[in-house]
Design a protein around this motif. Structure first.
Motif, PDB file in Angstrom:
ATOM      1  N   SER A  83     -71.775  39.494 -28.275  1.00  0.00           N
ATOM      2  CA  SER A  83     -71.702  38.163 -28.880  1.00  0.00           C
ATOM      3  C   SER A  83     -70.763  38.193 -30.079  1.00  0.00           C
ATOM      4  O   SER A  83     -70.433  39.257 -30.609  1.00  0.00           O
ATOM      5  CB  SER A  83     -73.099  37.699 -29.287  1.00  0.00           C
ATOM      6  N   SER A 110     -70.818  38.575 -22.828  1.00  0.00           N
ATOM      7  CA  SER A 110     -71.724  37.885 -23.756  1.00  0.00           C
ATOM      8  C   SER A 110     -71.024  36.784 -24.550  1.00  0.00           C
ATOM      9  O   SER A 110     -71.685  35.979 -25.196  1.00  0.00           O
ATOM     10  CB  SER A 110     -72.340  38.891 -24.731  1.00  0.00           C
ATOM     11  N   ASN A 143     -70.525  32.108 -27.732  1.00  0.00           N
ATOM     12  CA  ASN A 143     -71.428  33.070 -27.118  1.00  0.00           C
ATOM     13  C   ASN A 143     -72.012  32.380 -25.893  1.00  0.00           C
ATOM     14  O   ASN A 143     -72.381  31.211 -25.959  1.00  0.00           O
ATOM     15  CB  ASN A 143     -72.544  33.458 -28.087  1.00  0.00           C
ATOM     16  N   PRO A 145     -74.655  31.214 -23.093  1.00  0.00           N
ATOM     17  CA  PRO A 145     -76.095  30.948 -23.207  1.00  0.00           C
ATOM     18  C   PRO A 145     -76.917  32.149 -22.739  1.00  0.00           C
ATOM     19  O   PRO A 145     -76.501  32.910 -21.868  1.00  0.00           O
ATOM     20  CB  PRO A 145     -76.307  29.745 -22.286  1.00  0.00           C
ATOM     21  N   THR A 146     -78.088  32.291 -23.301  1.00  0.00           N
ATOM     22  CA  THR A 146     -78.976  33.415 -22.999  1.00  0.00           C
ATOM     23  C   THR A 146     -79.212  33.574 -21.500  1.00  0.00           C
ATOM     24  O   THR A 146     -79.220  34.689 -20.980  1.00  0.00           O
ATOM     25  CB  THR A 146     -80.327  33.230 -23.724  1.00  0.00           C
ATOM     26  N   ASN A 149     -76.164  35.438 -20.038  1.00  0.00           N
ATOM     27  CA  ASN A 149     -75.683  36.615 -20.748  1.00  0.00           C
ATOM     28  C   ASN A 149     -75.796  37.863 -19.852  1.00  0.00           C
ATOM     29  O   ASN A 149     -76.823  38.110 -19.254  1.00  0.00           O
ATOM     30  CB  ASN A 149     -76.490  36.812 -22.036  1.00  0.00           C
TER      31      ASN A 149
END
Length: 158
Positions: A83, A110, A143, A145-146, A149
């Motif tokens: 990130s 990431s 970054n 999104p989760t 990732n």
């Protein structure tokens, strides 16, 4: 003895200057080392060999004010391992379709910064299936999104 005219003297001096300049120019050219023109890596499906693979590089800030995002220049589409633009950086070499396993970036993305004129799409499948998200032309550095990732296995840029 011959007598030179003013016009003849001027022409002789001009020839001498021309020869001197040509010699100097030739000497300068012979000392230059020209780098070969950069070539884009072929699209994965077009027979890219091992020599055509462009691997990611490690980037790190060298001062508190330095940001690794700065390694992605205008006109490039970049993906980052960590990130905030850290870790490994891979610059997408051209428009096309890319299997990330060929570039040591499979399941390692990431962050992205699409500074190119095309749309970058990340895919979960290495066969360009299951779109994870699109990143428009000249977008901001972000970054991912989760939920996506470290999941991308392929990427297109068109």
């Amino acid at each position: 003895m011959r007598t030179r005219t003013r016009k003849g003297t001027i022409l002789m001096r001009l020839r001498k200057i021309t020869v001197t300049l040509a010699t100097a120019a030739a000497a300068m050219v012979s000392t230059l080392t020209l780098a070969p023109a950069a070539t884009a890596a072929p699209v994965d499906g077009a027979g890219a060999g091992a020599s055509a693979v462009i691997h990611p590089i490690e980037v790190q800030g060298t001062a508190p004010s330095a940001t690794v995002w700065d390694n992605c220049i205008h006109g490039q589409a970049c993906v980052f391992q960590n990130s905030n633009g850290g870790g490994l950086l891979w610059v997408v070499p051209s428009a096309g379709s890319f299997k990330l396993s060929n570039y040591d970036m499979n399941n390692r993305i990431s962050a992205v910064w699409n500074r190119s004129g095309g749309t970058m799409t990340l895919y979960d499948g290495s066969d360009f299936s299951n779109s994870l998200g699109q990143f428009g032309a000249y977008g901001p550095p972000i970054n991912v999104p989760t939920g996506i990732n470290d999941r991308a296995s392929s990427l297109t840029l068109y």
